[in-house]
Design a protein around this motif. Structure first.
Motif, PDB file in Angstrom:
ATOM      1  N   ARG A  73      12.310  -0.467  -4.427  1.00 42.12           N
ATOM      2  CA  ARG A  73      12.858  -0.382  -3.082  1.00 42.12           C
ATOM      3  C   ARG A  73      13.773   0.649  -2.897  1.00 42.12           C
ATOM      4  NH1 ARG A  73      12.577  -5.712  -4.539  1.00 42.12           N
ATOM      5  NH2 ARG A  73      14.403  -5.946  -5.088  1.00 42.12           N
ATOM      6  N   ALA A  74      14.363   1.205  -4.018  1.00 37.40           N
ATOM      7  CA  ALA A  74      15.531   2.061  -3.894  1.00 37.40           C
ATOM      8  C   ALA A  74      14.743   3.255  -3.481  1.00 37.40           C
ATOM      9  CB  ALA A  74      16.134   2.124  -5.044  1.00 37.40           C
ATOM     10  N   TYR A  75      13.717   3.626  -4.164  1.00 34.99           N
ATOM     11  CA  TYR A  75      12.978   4.839  -3.963  1.00 34.99           C
ATOM     12  C   TYR A  75      12.196   4.806  -2.246  1.00 34.99           C
ATOM     13  CZ  TYR A  75      12.083   7.034  -8.279  1.00 34.99           C
ATOM     14  OH  TYR A  75      12.366   7.760  -9.591  1.00 34.99           O
ATOM     15  N   ALA A  76      11.856   3.673  -1.892  1.00 35.28           N
ATOM     16  CA  ALA A  76      11.441   3.600  -0.516  1.00 35.28           C
ATOM     17  C   ALA A  76      12.316   3.761   0.578  1.00 35.28           C
ATOM     18  CB  ALA A  76      10.748   2.066  -0.360  1.00 35.28           C
ATOM     19  N   ALA A  77      13.576   3.152   0.136  1.00 37.94           N
ATOM     20  CA  ALA A  77      14.796   3.248   1.180  1.00 37.94           C
ATOM     21  C   ALA A  77      15.076   4.648   1.410  1.00 37.94           C
ATOM     22  CB  ALA A  77      15.835   2.362   0.687  1.00 37.94           C
ATOM     23  N   GLN A  78      15.190   5.371   0.197  1.00 34.18           N
ATOM     24  CA  GLN A  78      15.667   6.932   0.261  1.00 34.18           C
ATOM     25  C   GLN A  78      14.694   7.516   1.046  1.00 34.18           C
ATOM     26  OE1 GLN A  78      19.487   7.181  -0.379  1.00 34.18           O
ATOM     27  NE2 GLN A  78      18.863   8.818  -1.712  1.00 34.18           N
ATOM     28  N   LEU A 136      15.638  11.213   2.780  1.00 30.84           N
ATOM     29  CA  LEU A 136      16.574  11.725   1.645  1.00 30.84           C
ATOM     30  C   LEU A 136      15.668  11.629   0.289  1.00 30.84           C
ATOM     31  CD1 LEU A 136      19.260   8.823   2.528  1.00 30.84           C
ATOM     32  CD2 LEU A 136      19.320  11.259   3.191  1.00 30.84           C
ATOM     33  N   ALA A 137      16.229  12.258  -0.677  1.00 29.78           N
ATOM     34  CA  ALA A 137      15.737  12.684  -1.904  1.00 29.78           C
ATOM     35  C   ALA A 137      15.543  11.443  -2.531  1.00 29.78           C
ATOM     36  CB  ALA A 137      16.540  13.563  -2.464  1.00 29.78           C
ATOM     37  N   ALA A 138      14.495  11.127  -3.418  1.00 24.76           N
ATOM     38  CA  ALA A 138      14.317   9.852  -4.327  1.00 24.76           C
ATOM     39  C   ALA A 138      15.429   9.919  -5.254  1.00 24.76           C
ATOM     40  CB  ALA A 138      12.996  10.023  -4.680  1.00 24.76           C
ATOM     41  N   ASP A 155       2.835   5.760   0.079  1.00 27.30           N
ATOM     42  CA  ASP A 155       2.586   6.853   1.497  1.00 27.30           C
ATOM     43  C   ASP A 155       3.747   7.724   1.380  1.00 27.30           C
ATOM     44  OD1 ASP A 155       0.287   5.186   1.919  1.00 27.30           O
ATOM     45  OD2 ASP A 155       1.414   3.900   3.529  1.00 27.30           O
ATOM     46  N   LEU A 156       4.875   7.081   1.069  1.00 26.17           N
ATOM     47  CA  LEU A 156       6.210   7.785   1.345  1.00 26.17           C
ATOM     48  C   LEU A 156       6.214   8.896   0.392  1.00 26.17           C
ATOM     49  CD1 LEU A 156       8.520   4.975   1.970  1.00 26.17           C
ATOM     50  CD2 LEU A 156       8.162   6.904   3.734  1.00 26.17           C
ATOM     51  N   ILE A 157       5.882   8.496  -1.134  1.00 28.57           N
ATOM     52  CA  ILE A 157       5.849   9.624  -2.022  1.00 28.57           C
ATOM     53  C   ILE A 157       4.842  10.646  -2.149  1.00 28.57           C
ATOM     54  CG2 ILE A 157       5.254   9.735  -4.498  1.00 28.57           C
ATOM     55  CD1 ILE A 157       6.484   6.880  -5.068  1.00 28.57           C
ATOM     56  N   VAL A 158       3.603  10.245  -1.516  1.00 28.89           N
ATOM     57  CA  VAL A 158       2.600  11.342  -1.390  1.00 28.89           C
ATOM     58  C   VAL A 158       2.924  12.459  -0.185  1.00 28.89           C
ATOM     59  CG1 VAL A 158       0.249  11.763  -0.622  1.00 28.89           C
ATOM     60  CG2 VAL A 158       0.905   9.961  -2.159  1.00 28.89           C
ATOM     61  N   LEU A 159       3.475  11.645   1.030  1.00 31.12           N
ATOM     62  CA  LEU A 159       3.740  12.546   2.098  1.00 31.12           C
ATOM     63  C   LEU A 159       4.886  13.333   1.728  1.00 31.12           C
ATOM     64  CD1 LEU A 159       3.061   9.992   5.206  1.00 31.12           C
ATOM     65  CD2 LEU A 159       1.777  12.269   4.630  1.00 31.12           C
ATOM     66  N   SER A 160       5.942  12.743   1.272  1.00 33.91           N
ATOM     67  CA  SER A 160       7.360  13.801   1.188  1.00 33.91           C
ATOM     68  C   SER A 160       6.952  14.623   0.053  1.00 33.91           C
ATOM     69  CB  SER A 160       8.229  12.803   0.695  1.00 33.91           C
ATOM     70  OG  SER A 160       8.178  12.075  -0.687  1.00 33.91           O
ATOM     71  N   THR A 161       6.131  14.316  -0.926  1.00 32.77           N
ATOM     72  CA  THR A 161       6.028  15.251  -1.977  1.00 32.77           C
ATOM     73  C   THR A 161       5.188  16.572  -1.434  1.00 32.77           C
ATOM     74  OG1 THR A 161       5.998  13.888  -3.591  1.00 32.77           O
ATOM     75  CG2 THR A 161       4.797  15.872  -4.306  1.00 32.77           C
ATOM     76  N   ALA A 162       4.008  16.325  -0.607  1.00 39.61           N
ATOM     77  CA  ALA A 162       3.189  17.385  -0.208  1.00 39.61           C
ATOM     78  C   ALA A 162       3.675  17.929   0.917  1.00 39.61           C
ATOM     79  CB  ALA A 162       1.832  16.584   0.452  1.00 39.61           C
ATOM     80  N   LEU A 163       4.711  17.375   1.743  1.00 35.33           N
ATOM     81  CA  LEU A 163       5.153  18.279   2.802  1.00 35.33           C
ATOM     82  C   LEU A 163       6.454  19.036   2.437  1.00 35.33           C
ATOM     83  CD1 LEU A 163       5.930  15.387   5.419  1.00 35.33           C
ATOM     84  CD2 LEU A 163       4.307  17.365   5.500  1.00 35.33           C
ATOM     85  N   ARG A 164       6.862  18.599   1.299  1.00 39.07           N
ATOM     86  CA  ARG A 164       7.934  19.489   0.452  1.00 39.07           C
ATOM     87  C   ARG A 164       7.323  20.557  -0.385  1.00 39.07           C
ATOM     88  NH1 ARG A 164      10.047  15.715  -2.213  1.00 39.07           N
ATOM     89  NH2 ARG A 164       9.073  16.412  -4.243  1.00 39.07           N
ATOM     90  N   ASP A 165       6.444  20.373  -1.214  1.00 40.37           N
ATOM     91  CA  ASP A 165       5.902  21.147  -2.144  1.00 40.37           C
ATOM     92  C   ASP A 165       4.604  21.925  -1.758  1.00 40.37           C
ATOM     93  OD1 ASP A 165       8.372  20.568  -3.726  1.00 40.37           O
ATOM     94  OD2 ASP A 165       7.308  18.938  -4.824  1.00 40.37           O
ATOM     95  N   ARG A 166       3.460  21.265  -1.281  1.00 40.92           N
ATOM     96  CA  ARG A 166       2.294  21.606  -1.757  1.00 40.92           C
ATOM     97  C   ARG A 166       1.300  20.735  -1.349  1.00 40.92           C
ATOM     98  NH1 ARG A 166       4.224  20.100  -6.065  1.00 40.92           N
ATOM     99  NH2 ARG A 166       3.044  19.242  -7.676  1.00 40.92           N
ATOM    100  N   ALA A 167      -0.062  21.246  -1.496  1.00 37.23           N
ATOM    101  CA  ALA A 167      -1.122  20.268  -1.692  1.00 37.23           C
ATOM    102  C   ALA A 167      -1.229  19.787  -2.852  1.00 37.23           C
ATOM    103  CB  ALA A 167      -2.350  21.163  -1.165  1.00 37.23           C
ATOM    104  N   LEU A 168      -1.938  18.511  -2.862  1.00 38.75           N
ATOM    105  CA  LEU A 168      -1.913  17.657  -4.159  1.00 38.75           C
ATOM    106  C   LEU A 168      -3.072  17.577  -4.668  1.00 38.75           C
ATOM    107  CD1 LEU A 168       0.981  15.123  -3.056  1.00 38.75           C
ATOM    108  CD2 LEU A 168       1.229  16.783  -4.771  1.00 38.75           C
ATOM    109  N   ARG A 169      -3.276  17.694  -5.863  1.00 39.49           N
ATOM    110  CA  ARG A 169      -4.510  17.154  -6.599  1.00 39.49           C
ATOM    111  C   ARG A 169      -4.481  15.811  -6.900  1.00 39.49           C
ATOM    112  NH1 ARG A 169      -6.453  22.305 -10.654  1.00 39.49           N
ATOM    113  NH2 ARG A 169      -6.253  23.967  -8.887  1.00 39.49           N
TER     114      ARG A 169
END
Length: 440
Positions: A284-289, A294-296, A338-352
């Motif tokens: 829940r802390a991850y999801a809320a950030q 915000l950063a995880a 969803d939040l982890i995948v989208l925030s990572t892909a938007l910040r860094d790169r396409a994901l494998r």
């Protein structure tokens, strides 16, 4: 620096006593255990249970006068203020019924015996020092020049857990500014740090710390963010092979709930409504950030000797926060994966797929299954060439983010009004006999 003796000596203006369904509270010098109806009807002596690995489940020599009735009232008040998250049946219980319901008081030989958990939850400071000597917490602002605690805030406490959690949360709120965003008629504040994330990580530190190890729970404001540290490594599933203990980018999303070091304390915090009953506080802390742009939380500095969780100092991505708010308002909220995948892909790169599996702490088949679900819901799309499949935020998501950016530019985010801090939670308790000097 002020220690818990000085702080405890100040008046408490935040906890008015009131008549409860089972009668008026007893005087401050008394305790409702002795001679209560519940005690009379509790039955005969109970068999001595086997030795428990949970320190909070061990017997103490604490006297009933070592418990403070105001702390039971605090628990009732917390339950009433949680909006249904807590155990509403507690409000109608006497002090003794609460202690028995939480499992921190038992009857042996016709008399009440208190467990260490009772002292930690409801005890007076002098009782805490005698029966849980390693209990201590500190809140500090660390100077960027020296790396040492500054004069702005450097306080140590030996208070019972519920009072301590309230005090630290109140100080966090006073230092956590917000900016307001709006999606149609729905408004929300985007804070510098998520309050839910802070509350969950703080509760984890207080509940899951190793009370057999010397040391304090520290809440520190640093140039890197808010650092919450506690003695003892991850409990239960926190082994070197665990996804969280091995410090992957996200908690093990598909792993079973962690085993708390003290089930008694974990249950008390859940029934008070401070934490959720699912036992997934770090998730829940991850999801809320992430939901607030915000950063995880960062747990990479945790070791076998202590858990260190950092809420990083990073400007909020208001565009992503507005996008997430719009999804929630439309009845399609983004879940943690969803939040982890989208925030990572938007910040860094396409994901494998293999990279997503690492983020989730699962195998590639499970990661691919979730990505396919995001594809079906219009959140992700497939890209790549020469047979290399990658996952990208969908055109629908990118369009929604552009619209959110345009809305923010048309109506800049405003600082959200926050109520001024109320009176500090200071209670006239016995002075702390051993003032604690500031470290360093």
């Amino acid at each position: 620096m002020r220690d818990s003796a000085e702080l405890a000596a100040e008046a408490d203006n935040t906890l008015p006593r009131r008549d409860l369904p089972l009668g008026a509270p007893v005087p401050l010098h008394a305790c409702t255990f002795a001679g209560s109806p519940a005690a009379a009807g509790s039955g005969g002596p109970t068999a001595e249970p086997p030795h428990s690995a949970d320190l909070m489940a061990r017997r103490t020599s604490a006297d009933l006068q070592d418990l403070d009735p105001r702390e039971f009232d605090r628990l009732r008040r917390l339950v009433g203020a949680t909006g249904g998250r807590g155990d509403s049946t507690i409000a109608a219980m006497s002090d003794e019924e609460i202690a028995r319901s939480l499992g921190v008081a038992v009857t042996e030989g016709g008399r009440t015996r208190l467990l260490a958990g009772a002292v930690l939850l409801f005890g007076r400071p002098d009782a805490l020092r005698r029966h849980v000597p390693n209990h201590e917490a500190a809140i500090q602002v660390i100077g960027p020049e020296t790396g040492d605690p500054g004069t702005e805030m450097n306080d140590f406490f030996h208070w019972p857990l519920l009072r301590l959690a309230e005090e630290l949360l109140a100080r966090f709120r006073a230092r956590n500014p917000e900016r307001e965003i709006r999606y149609e008629l729905v408004r929300t504040g985007v804070p510098a740090y998520s309050e839910q994330a802070f509350r969950e990580l703080l509760a984890n530190a207080l509940v899951h710390r190793d009370y057999e190890v010397a040391g304090a729970v520290h809440v520190q404001w640093t140039s890197e963010g808010i650092e919450i540290s506690s003695p003892g490594g991850f409990a239960g599933s926190g082994s070197p092979g665990d996804p969280l203990a091995s410090r992957t980018a996200a908690p093990g999303l598909l792993s079973p709930p962690p085993v708390p070091r003290s089930p008694l304390l974990a249950d008390a915090f859940r029934r008070a409504g401070i934490t959720d009953r699912s036992g997934r506080g770090i998730r829940r802390a991850y999801a809320a950030q992430l939901r607030s742009g915000l950063a995880a939380p960062d747990l990479r500095r945790s070791t076998a000797d202590g858990v260190v969780a950092v809420l990083p100092t990073q400007p909020a991505d208001l565009t992503f926060a507005l996008f997430a708010l719009g999804r929630a308002a439309a009845g399609n909220p983004l879940e943690l994966p969803d939040l982890i995948v989208l925030s990572t892909a938007l910040r860094d790169r396409a994901l494998r797929t293999a990279e997503v599996a690492t983020l989730f702490g699962c195998d590639k088949d499970r990661a691919r299954q979730h990505l396919s679900g995001m594809l079906a819901r219009g959140l992700m799309e497939i890209g790549g060439d020469r047979g290399t499949r990658v996952w990208l935020p969908s055109a629908q998501v990118r369009r929604a983010l552009r619209e959110a950016t345009a809305q923010l530019r048309a109506r800049p985010a405003q600082p959200a009004p926050r109520p001024g801090p109320g009176p500090a939670d200071r209670e006239p308790q016995a002075p702390d006999p051993e003032p604690r000097a500031s470290p360093g």
